[in-house]
Design an enzyme around this catalytic site. Sequence first.
Site, PDB file in Angstrom:
ATOM      1  N   LYS A 154       0.860  -1.195   0.000  1.00 51.37           N
ATOM      2  CA  LYS A 154       0.000   0.000   0.000  1.00 51.37           C
ATOM      3  C   LYS A 154       0.892   1.238   0.000  1.00 51.37           C
ATOM      4  O   LYS A 154       1.710   1.427   0.900  1.00 51.37           O
ATOM      5  CB  LYS A 154      -0.921   0.023   1.217  1.00 51.37           C
ATOM      6  CG  LYS A 154      -1.872   1.229   1.187  1.00 51.37           C
ATOM      7  CD  LYS A 154      -2.856   1.199   2.333  1.00 51.37           C
ATOM      8  CE  LYS A 154      -2.325   1.814   3.611  1.00 51.37           C
ATOM      9  NZ  LYS A 154      -2.231   3.286   3.592  1.00 51.37           N
ATOM     10  N   ASP A 162      -3.177   4.351  -2.232  1.00 54.23           N
ATOM     11  CA  ASP A 162      -4.120   4.843  -1.217  1.00 54.23           C
ATOM     12  C   ASP A 162      -4.038   6.365  -1.145  1.00 54.23           C
ATOM     13  O   ASP A 162      -3.439   6.925  -0.229  1.00 54.23           O
ATOM     14  CB  ASP A 162      -3.756   4.188   0.129  1.00 54.23           C
ATOM     15  CG  ASP A 162      -4.632   4.651   1.282  1.00 54.23           C
ATOM     16  OD1 ASP A 162      -5.757   5.110   1.041  1.00 54.23           O
ATOM     17  OD2 ASP A 162      -4.180   4.532   2.442  1.00 54.23           O
ATOM     18  N   LYS A 169      -6.965   8.279  -1.705  1.00 52.04           N
ATOM     19  CA  LYS A 169      -8.302   8.746  -1.271  1.00 52.04           C
ATOM     20  C   LYS A 169      -8.769   9.974  -2.050  1.00 52.04           C
ATOM     21  O   LYS A 169      -9.025  11.041  -1.477  1.00 52.04           O
ATOM     22  CB  LYS A 169      -8.291   9.061   0.229  1.00 52.04           C
ATOM     23  CG  LYS A 169      -7.847   7.910   1.118  1.00 52.04           C
ATOM     24  CD  LYS A 169      -7.888   8.306   2.588  1.00 52.04           C
ATOM     25  CE  LYS A 169      -7.517   7.175   3.524  1.00 52.04           C
ATOM     26  NZ  LYS A 169      -6.099   6.787   3.483  1.00 52.04           N
ATOM     27  N   ASP A 218     -12.856  14.893  -5.204  1.00 49.99           N
ATOM     28  CA  ASP A 218     -12.892  16.157  -5.938  1.00 49.99           C
ATOM     29  C   ASP A 218     -14.083  16.084  -6.888  1.00 49.99           C
ATOM     30  O   ASP A 218     -14.871  15.127  -6.831  1.00 49.99           O
ATOM     31  CB  ASP A 218     -11.557  16.353  -6.685  1.00 49.99           C
ATOM     32  CG  ASP A 218     -11.208  17.830  -6.869  1.00 49.99           C
ATOM     33  OD1 ASP A 218     -12.103  18.610  -7.257  1.00 49.99           O
ATOM     34  OD2 ASP A 218     -10.039  18.198  -6.636  1.00 49.99           O
ATOM     35  N   THR A 260     -11.732   6.351  10.152  1.00 47.02           N
ATOM     36  CA  THR A 260     -11.831   5.756  11.494  1.00 47.02           C
ATOM     37  C   THR A 260     -11.491   6.768  12.583  1.00 47.02           C
ATOM     38  O   THR A 260     -11.744   6.523  13.747  1.00 47.02           O
ATOM     39  CB  THR A 260     -10.927   4.515  11.607  1.00 47.02           C
ATOM     40  OG1 THR A 260      -9.663   4.828  11.039  1.00 47.02           O
ATOM     41  CG2 THR A 260     -11.513   3.336  10.896  1.00 47.02           C
ATOM     42  N   ARG A 313       2.730  -0.865  10.824  1.00 45.38           N
ATOM     43  CA  ARG A 313       3.792  -1.008  11.820  1.00 45.38           C
ATOM     44  C   ARG A 313       3.994  -2.393  12.413  1.00 45.38           C
ATOM     45  O   ARG A 313       5.152  -2.744  12.716  1.00 45.38           O
ATOM     46  CB  ARG A 313       3.595   0.069  12.905  1.00 45.38           C
ATOM     47  CG  ARG A 313       3.896   1.457  12.367  1.00 45.38           C
ATOM     48  CD  ARG A 313       3.251   2.554  13.161  1.00 45.38           C
ATOM     49  NE  ARG A 313       1.797   2.544  13.002  1.00 45.38           N
ATOM     50  CZ  ARG A 313       0.982   3.413  13.583  1.00 45.38           C
ATOM     51  NH1 ARG A 313       1.479   4.350  14.373  1.00 45.38           N
ATOM     52  NH2 ARG A 313      -0.317   3.347  13.371  1.00 45.38           N
TER      53      ARG A 313
HETATM   54  O1  C5P Z   1       0.794   1.007  11.040  1.00 47.22           O
HETATM   55  P1  C5P Z   1      -0.651   0.657  10.881  1.00 47.22           P
HETATM   56  O2  C5P Z   1      -0.899  -0.833  10.819  1.00 47.22           O
HETATM   57  O3  C5P Z   1      -1.531   1.354  11.906  1.00 47.22           O
HETATM   58  O4  C5P Z   1      -1.017   1.249   9.445  1.00 47.22           O
HETATM   59  C1  C5P Z   1      -2.336   1.263   8.968  1.00 47.22           C
HETATM   60  C2  C5P Z   1      -2.361   1.883   7.611  1.00 47.22           C
HETATM   61  O5  C5P Z   1      -3.708   1.944   7.178  1.00 47.22           O
HETATM   62  C3  C5P Z   1      -1.830   3.321   7.546  1.00 47.22           C
HETATM   63  O6  C5P Z   1      -1.221   3.479   6.254  1.00 47.22           O
HETATM   64  C4  C5P Z   1      -3.078   4.167   7.641  1.00 47.22           C
HETATM   65  O7  C5P Z   1      -2.956   5.388   6.955  1.00 47.22           O
HETATM   66  C5  C5P Z   1      -4.101   3.273   6.930  1.00 47.22           C
HETATM   67  N1  C5P Z   1      -5.471   3.514   7.322  1.00 47.22           N
HETATM   68  C6  C5P Z   1      -5.922   3.394   8.615  1.00 47.22           C
HETATM   69  N2  C5P Z   1      -7.225   3.629   8.914  1.00 47.22           N
HETATM   70  C7  C5P Z   1      -8.071   3.991   7.951  1.00 47.22           C
HETATM   71  C8  C5P Z   1      -7.652   4.102   6.649  1.00 47.22           C
HETATM   72  C9  C5P Z   1      -6.320   3.856   6.357  1.00 47.22           C
HETATM   73  O8  C5P Z   1      -5.150   3.052   9.493  1.00 47.22           O
HETATM   74  N3  C5P Z   1      -9.348   4.181   8.258  1.00 47.22           N
END
Ligand code: C5P
Length: 240
Positions: free
Chosen positions: A31, A58, A60, A63, A122, A216
Amino acid sequence: MNPILVALDVSMASDARRLADTLGDSVGGLKIGFQLFTAVGPSIVREMVESGHRVFLDLKFHDIPNTVAGAVAAATDLGVWMVNVHAAGGPAMLAAARDAAAERAAALGRPKPLVIAVTVLTSMDATALAAVGVSRSPLDQVVHLATMAKECGLDGVVASPQETAAIRGACGKDFVIVTPGIRGGAATAAKADDQSRIATPAGAMAAGSSYLVVGRPITAAQDPRAAAQAILAEIRTSDV
Ligand code: C5P
């Protein structure tokens, strides 16, 4: 297929390359979001696609329909496997995104990228939704927007683990649900960090997710490949 999509939330091409090379086929896709895209540009997307990786772009998009159609067509030119837009852009914008992906892919003789919608971020709770004039609960608004996205011919949505089962019920088995917020279980390498609506890898899959976005817990692990393999093992074990 391997449902793990690793979030390459880094700012340098060298870090993205190292992670992609290390992870190899231990993940199902990469991603690429605002951070890497803004820092490095579309060349990193092309490079990952040319190296054989499936890329979820990603960005998003949100527009007017004509502008979003242009952006989705440009993403299709890059060869991405999945791209997303904000459902809040409305039916005309969603239809424009869908058509742009299909038409550009047909012109290039390539498979159409999956076009999915972000429903409610979220980070938005009921109070934040009320502040922007939405009186529905977050869950009701998510299901409302997911249903709208499906009616507009989109392939799926991004949703938190808490919303996955309701979306699966409302939108059927073929609708793609991409779930971030994966923590615990085999994804214990990272604490919850800033994620609040979380699920284990197996829990999210059991709720009906099609793909898991994991950042992470994999990228910050001592051994990212082993971390991805452990998550995959957890999913596969709970599957049987
Ligand atoms: O590090 P982590 O597992 O929290 O990363 C989650 C990824 O998913 C990040 O790139 C974050 O921007 C993305 N994301 C999210 N919640 C969302 C949409 C995207 O955590 N609602």
